[in-house]
Scaffold this active site. Structure first.
Site: not given
Ligand code: HSE
Length: 328
Positions: A8, A111, A135, A138, A140, A193, A211, A305
């Site tokens: 969260f 990841k 998804e 990698v 965003g 963030g 990634k 983000g």
């Protein structure tokens, strides 16, 4: 469709806000951060959980652990967005295995488990008749994994080259364009963030290397680990290096590269002309894929983000709903 949301922080709150404000047909029956949790099979009050997190730092009750939530709540899909641990993959790997063994689908932005144990987890998901989607691990908001697995199916990828870490790209952009110091730019990226919970993953090139491993194993059918990636970060770059590049109409970007034919995976800062398609600004990511049939394709979009990562998670959720979850 009912989901449980583990994590969260920036990403988890972005997902909760999207579900709260958009009519997506998704009910959250449990959520947890690292120190608290809440379960309500009728659907938790998302607005209250978001407000509680802002005010107290906890999304729920401190007597309820994330594992309690994943093991006891009623849900169709586990959404695992806790911080990445690249050494053990924990606690995310255990959360994911528990959900799969309960017959729940899993969507993750984490990841660690995908880079460390993709094949095992995918095999467990198949055995239990559920779906594992990732998804958001990698690039965003760029639907890169989906595009490569589905849109480019049948192509042979001869090379993949890209800017895969939004935080490093943000730091390099702010340093070269605004003259910020490395420390100032990193602090901004953390406040906004974009950075990992442990930002050394970003600046040492580890996040980009993870990634590459995920893309290699899940899309390119290779069998790679983090140790196979030659990795250099941006943490030792000086403002002088950026100035020298600028004098030659060039700039510096942290570039990840996979050449499937010779098994090479590498991440390093490279000097490239400012007009190059991979010179993108801020938290943008850019990935060029060279293929035998489709030729060369470049994907550009926001790589980090809260809302951007939520976009990828929600897209995985809706694809599971449409394919597997009845009556929602
Ligand atoms: N810290 C990561 C980045 C987040 O900056 O790219 C998205 O994976």
């Amino acid at each position: 469709m009912r989901i449980v949301l583990l994590g969260f922080g920036s990403v988890g709150q972005g997902i909760a806000r999207a579900i709260h404000t958009k009519d997506l047909g998704i009910t959250i029956t449990g959520c947890a951060d690292s120190r608290s949790g809440v379960v309500d099979d009728a659907g938790i009050d998302i607005g209250a959980a978001l407000e509680r997190k802002q005010k107290t730092g906890y999304c729920g009750d401190t007597r309820i652990t994330p594992m309690d939530v994943v093991a006891t709540a009623e849900y169709d899909v586990l959404v695992e967005v806790t911080p990445t641990n690249v050494t053990t993959g924990e606690p995310a790997s255990s959360h994911i295995r528990t959900a799969i063994e309960r017959g729940k689908h899993v969507v993750t932005s984490n990841k660690g488990p995908i880079a460390l144990a993709y094949r095992d987890l995918q095999a467990a998901a198949r055995r239990n008749g559920v779906c594992l989607k990732y998804e958001a691990t990698v690039c965003g908001a760029i639907p890169l994994i989906n595009a490569m697995q589905e849109g480019l199916a049948g192509n042979t990828v001869t090379r993949l080259l890209g800017v895969l870490n939004g935080t490093c790209n943000y730091i390099l952009t702010r340093m070269s364009e605004e003259g910020l110091t490395y420390e100032q730019a990193l602090m901004e990226a953390r406040e906004l963030g974009y950075a990992e919970a442990d930002p050394t993953y970003d600046v040492k090139g580890i996040d980009a290397a993870i990634k590459l491993v995920i893309l290699a194993n899940t899309v390119l059918h290779l069998d790679k680990t983090l140790d196979d990636v030659e990795t250099t970060g941006i943490d030792l770059l000086t403002p002088d290096a950026l100035r020298l590049a600028d004098e030659q109409d060039c700039t510096i970007r942290l570039i990840g590269e996979i050449v499937p034919g010779d098994g090479v995976l590498r991440v390093s800062p490279r000097i490239i002309p400012k007009t190059h398609p991979l010179v993108v600004e801020g938290t943008l990511n850019a990935v060029t894929v060279e293929t035998d049939m489709a030729g060369e394709i470049t994907f550009i979009g926001r790589g980090a983000g809260s809302t951007e990562t939520a976009s990828a998670v929600i897209s995985d959720l809706l694809s599971i709903r449409d394919r597997y979850v009845q009556g929602s």
